[in-house]
Scaffold this motif. Structure first.
Motif, PDB file in Angstrom:
ATOM      1  N   PRO A 108       0.844  -1.196   0.000  1.00  0.00           N
ATOM      2  CA  PRO A 108       0.000   0.000   0.000  1.00  0.00           C
ATOM      3  C   PRO A 108       0.879   1.246   0.000  1.00  0.00           C
ATOM      4  O   PRO A 108       2.039   1.201   0.429  1.00  0.00           O
ATOM      5  CB  PRO A 108      -0.799  -0.123   1.298  1.00  0.00           C
ATOM      6  N   GLU A 114       2.029   3.767  -8.927  1.00  0.00           N
ATOM      7  CA  GLU A 114       0.691   4.259  -8.591  1.00  0.00           C
ATOM      8  C   GLU A 114      -0.308   3.879  -9.676  1.00  0.00           C
ATOM      9  O   GLU A 114      -1.431   3.467  -9.381  1.00  0.00           O
ATOM     10  CB  GLU A 114       0.730   5.777  -8.397  1.00  0.00           C
ATOM     11  N   ARG A 168      -1.146   0.268  -9.303  1.00  0.00           N
ATOM     12  CA  ARG A 168      -2.017   0.063  -8.146  1.00  0.00           C
ATOM     13  C   ARG A 168      -3.456   0.442  -8.476  1.00  0.00           C
ATOM     14  O   ARG A 168      -4.400  -0.290  -8.171  1.00  0.00           O
ATOM     15  CB  ARG A 168      -1.505   0.886  -6.958  1.00  0.00           C
ATOM     16  N   VAL A 169      -3.633   1.572  -9.148  1.00  0.00           N
ATOM     17  CA  VAL A 169      -4.977   2.021  -9.530  1.00  0.00           C
ATOM     18  C   VAL A 169      -5.593   1.049 -10.530  1.00  0.00           C
ATOM     19  O   VAL A 169      -6.777   0.704 -10.436  1.00  0.00           O
ATOM     20  CB  VAL A 169      -4.923   3.455 -10.108  1.00  0.00           C
ATOM     21  N   LYS A 170      -4.790   0.576 -11.490  1.00  0.00           N
ATOM     22  CA  LYS A 170      -5.293  -0.374 -12.487  1.00  0.00           C
ATOM     23  C   LYS A 170      -5.744  -1.667 -11.821  1.00  0.00           C
ATOM     24  O   LYS A 170      -6.805  -2.213 -12.164  1.00  0.00           O
ATOM     25  CB  LYS A 170      -4.191  -0.655 -13.507  1.00  0.00           C
ATOM     26  N   LEU A 171      -4.970  -2.172 -10.854  1.00  0.00           N
ATOM     27  CA  LEU A 171      -5.360  -3.382 -10.140  1.00  0.00           C
ATOM     28  C   LEU A 171      -6.641  -3.179  -9.339  1.00  0.00           C
ATOM     29  O   LEU A 171      -7.513  -4.046  -9.313  1.00  0.00           O
ATOM     30  CB  LEU A 171      -4.236  -3.851  -9.222  1.00  0.00           C
ATOM     31  N   MET A 172      -6.770  -2.022  -8.700  1.00  0.00           N
ATOM     32  CA  MET A 172      -7.991  -1.730  -7.941  1.00  0.00           C
ATOM     33  C   MET A 172      -9.198  -1.676  -8.868  1.00  0.00           C
ATOM     34  O   MET A 172     -10.265  -2.205  -8.539  1.00  0.00           O
ATOM     35  CB  MET A 172      -7.846  -0.414  -7.172  1.00  0.00           C
ATOM     36  N   GLU A 173      -9.045  -1.045 -10.029  1.00  0.00           N
ATOM     37  CA  GLU A 173     -10.154  -0.955 -10.977  1.00  0.00           C
ATOM     38  C   GLU A 173     -10.528  -2.335 -11.533  1.00  0.00           C
ATOM     39  O   GLU A 173     -11.709  -2.650 -11.686  1.00  0.00           O
ATOM     40  CB  GLU A 173      -9.800  -0.015 -12.125  1.00  0.00           C
ATOM     41  N   ASP A 215     -10.087  -5.219 -10.016  1.00  0.00           N
ATOM     42  CA  ASP A 215     -10.755  -5.952  -8.927  1.00  0.00           C
ATOM     43  C   ASP A 215     -12.201  -5.506  -8.788  1.00  0.00           C
ATOM     44  O   ASP A 215     -13.102  -6.330  -8.606  1.00  0.00           O
ATOM     45  CB  ASP A 215     -10.025  -5.743  -7.598  1.00  0.00           C
ATOM     46  N   ALA A 216     -12.430  -4.200  -8.871  1.00  0.00           N
ATOM     47  CA  ALA A 216     -13.788  -3.681  -8.763  1.00  0.00           C
ATOM     48  C   ALA A 216     -14.648  -4.172  -9.937  1.00  0.00           C
ATOM     49  O   ALA A 216     -15.812  -4.542  -9.761  1.00  0.00           O
ATOM     50  CB  ALA A 216     -13.773  -2.158  -8.724  1.00  0.00           C
ATOM     51  N   ASP A 232     -15.493  -7.810  -9.332  1.00  0.00           N
ATOM     52  CA  ASP A 232     -16.512  -7.939  -8.288  1.00  0.00           C
ATOM     53  C   ASP A 232     -17.891  -7.583  -8.822  1.00  0.00           C
ATOM     54  O   ASP A 232     -18.879  -8.270  -8.546  1.00  0.00           O
ATOM     55  CB  ASP A 232     -16.173  -7.055  -7.085  1.00  0.00           C
TER      56      ASP A 232
END
Length: 148
Positions: A63, A93, A96-101, A103-104, A107
């Protein structure tokens, strides 16, 4: 015989030397095809050995730090390594943002799929209940006709 050299012999023992030719059993292919062929041959030799076909894990990112000690701004006289550091931080960064998007998105797709499955099950249950009621009604009607 791939890559071996052999002498063409036409049965004469004269002083003339026969021409040396290169004999290759397989046609020249790309390196990837030959690499894949060797991997498949290796697997076929050890046919009883189990193979682990697992999906690669997602890259685990740390993180972002709560407190950034070496803050870099746009100032005159920046060092020669500052742009490289900025580019590396930006790349991390963005990853990280690409992975979060992603994952979302996974989901939400999973939730949408589950909702769709539940809706289809509900429709199937309603249709089954309706058909069950029809069968029961027919059965009762046939019983009443037979009793008369």
């Amino acid at each position: 015989m791939s890559g071996e050299k052999r002498r063409a012999d036409n049965g004469s023992d004269t002083e003339e030397q026969s021409t040396i030719t290169t004999v290759d059993a397989r046609p020249k292919g790309s390196k990837l095809v030959s690499k894949q062929r060797s991997q498949v041959e290796y697997l076929m030799k050890n046919i009883d050995k189990p193979i682990d076909i697992s999906t690669p894990e997602k890259p685990m990112l740390r993180p972002p730090p709560d407190i950034v000690l070496n803050v870099r701004g746009s100032s005159a006289g920046a060092g020669s390594s500052d742009f490289s550091i900025y580019r590396d931080l930006r790349r991390k960064e963005n990853l990280r943002v690409k992975l979060m998007e992603s994952d979302a998105a996974q989901d939400s797709a999973k939730d949408k799929f589950i909702d769709e499955i539940e809706l289809l099950k509900q429709k199937d249950e309603e249709k089954t209940a309706k058909n069950r009621a029809k069968r029961q009604k027919r059965k009762n009607k046939n019983k009443s006709v037979k009793e008369k």
